[in-house]
Scaffold this motif. Sequence first.
Motif, PDB file in Angstrom:
ATOM      1  N   ILE A 175       0.949  -1.222   0.063  1.00 35.43           N
ATOM      2  CA  ILE A 175       0.044  -0.047   0.023  1.00 35.43           C
ATOM      3  C   ILE A 175       0.852   1.225   0.005  1.00 35.43           C
ATOM      4  CG2 ILE A 175      -1.808   1.388   1.179  1.00 35.43           C
ATOM      5  CD1 ILE A 175      -2.553  -1.312   2.237  1.00 35.43           C
ATOM      6  N   TRP A 176       0.674   2.263  -0.990  1.00 31.34           N
ATOM      7  CA  TRP A 176       1.424   3.225  -0.812  1.00 31.34           C
ATOM      8  C   TRP A 176       0.632   4.412  -0.135  1.00 31.34           C
ATOM      9  CZ3 TRP A 176       5.874   4.905  -4.169  1.00 31.34           C
ATOM     10  CH2 TRP A 176       6.459   3.842  -4.432  1.00 31.34           C
ATOM     11  N   HIS A 177       1.080   4.943   0.969  1.00 32.33           N
ATOM     12  CA  HIS A 177       0.308   6.069   1.608  1.00 32.33           C
ATOM     13  C   HIS A 177       0.754   7.532   1.186  1.00 32.33           C
ATOM     14  CE1 HIS A 177      -1.315   3.288   4.407  1.00 32.33           C
ATOM     15  NE2 HIS A 177      -0.155   2.610   4.504  1.00 32.33           N
ATOM     16  N   ASP A 178       2.084   7.404   0.510  1.00 35.48           N
ATOM     17  CA  ASP A 178       2.650   8.501  -0.014  1.00 35.48           C
ATOM     18  C   ASP A 178       3.966   8.146  -0.613  1.00 35.48           C
ATOM     19  OD1 ASP A 178       4.685   9.263   1.796  1.00 35.48           O
ATOM     20  OD2 ASP A 178       3.191  10.057   3.026  1.00 35.48           O
ATOM     21  N   GLU A 185       3.641   0.537   2.737  1.00 37.73           N
ATOM     22  CA  GLU A 185       3.559  -0.743   3.567  1.00 37.73           C
ATOM     23  C   GLU A 185       3.254  -1.829   2.912  1.00 37.73           C
ATOM     24  OE1 GLU A 185      -0.174  -1.602   6.893  1.00 37.73           O
ATOM     25  OE2 GLU A 185      -0.149   0.155   5.730  1.00 37.73           O
ATOM     26  N   GLN A 209      -9.037  -0.392   5.933  1.00 36.84           N
ATOM     27  CA  GLN A 209      -8.674   0.714   5.317  1.00 36.84           C
ATOM     28  C   GLN A 209     -10.070   1.677   5.469  1.00 36.84           C
ATOM     29  OE1 GLN A 209      -5.578   0.920   4.143  1.00 36.84           O
ATOM     30  NE2 GLN A 209      -5.166  -1.124   4.845  1.00 36.84           N
ATOM     31  N   VAL A 220      -7.100   4.380  -1.224  1.00 35.81           N
ATOM     32  CA  VAL A 220      -6.007   3.163  -0.846  1.00 35.81           C
ATOM     33  C   VAL A 220      -5.233   3.001  -2.305  1.00 35.81           C
ATOM     34  CG1 VAL A 220      -5.242   1.150   0.084  1.00 35.81           C
ATOM     35  CG2 VAL A 220      -7.175   2.489   0.812  1.00 35.81           C
ATOM     36  N   TYR A 264      -2.771   0.573  -4.147  1.00 31.59           N
ATOM     37  CA  TYR A 264      -2.185  -0.741  -4.015  1.00 31.59           C
ATOM     38  C   TYR A 264      -1.091  -0.967  -5.329  1.00 31.59           C
ATOM     39  CZ  TYR A 264      -5.605  -2.471  -0.647  1.00 31.59           C
ATOM     40  OH  TYR A 264      -6.295  -2.791   0.485  1.00 31.59           O
ATOM     41  N   LYS A 320      -6.332   1.628  -7.592  1.00 26.79           N
ATOM     42  CA  LYS A 320      -6.698   2.518  -6.358  1.00 26.79           C
ATOM     43  C   LYS A 320      -8.239   2.476  -6.100  1.00 26.79           C
ATOM     44  CE  LYS A 320      -6.507   7.068  -7.686  1.00 26.79           C
ATOM     45  NZ  LYS A 320      -6.204   8.624  -8.004  1.00 26.79           N
TER      46      LYS A 320
END
Length: 158
Positions: free
Chosen positions: A114-117, A122, A132, A136, A138, A154
């Motif tokens: 998972i790309w938070h920024d 993660e 979630q 989000v 992915y 997304k």
Amino acid sequence: MLFHKGLSVYLVMSCIILVLSGCGVNDSQASDNQEPKVNPETNLEPPQLTVKLGGESLKAKRGVYSWSEGGAGIEASSEDPINILKSSDPHPVNQETVIKLDFESEPDDYEVKIWHDPGLIERVLDFDLSLQQGEVVYEVLAHWPQGKASYAFKVLVE
């Protein structure tokens, strides 16, 4: 003296010819130095990934990949998943939605992130949407014997 001078020229020319002919490439060497034969039917792209979201489907966007097949290969770069999907609308889902991956050709293995920024990524073991909320992004990194590929999609968890 004329005979001696003619013999000298003959010997020098013979030596030059022998040296130059020794520098040539014979047929077996020439075939070793040729580019490998590439099948024109070879597809140098990894398989497509379709993401199943409950009863709906969406095509994941392919990012960076490395692929070789039939004597040829390619390395393709791209932006990170957040930027790849910047202009895409997230697919709405709820926390009970089941996410399944449908590869055109099943990989040997894959991992999910998972790309938070761009600086906060993660690694996750599955697609547990109950953890979630909101948008989000992915990334799926899949591996085959021919290479590897990154895919992104997304969702908007409501």
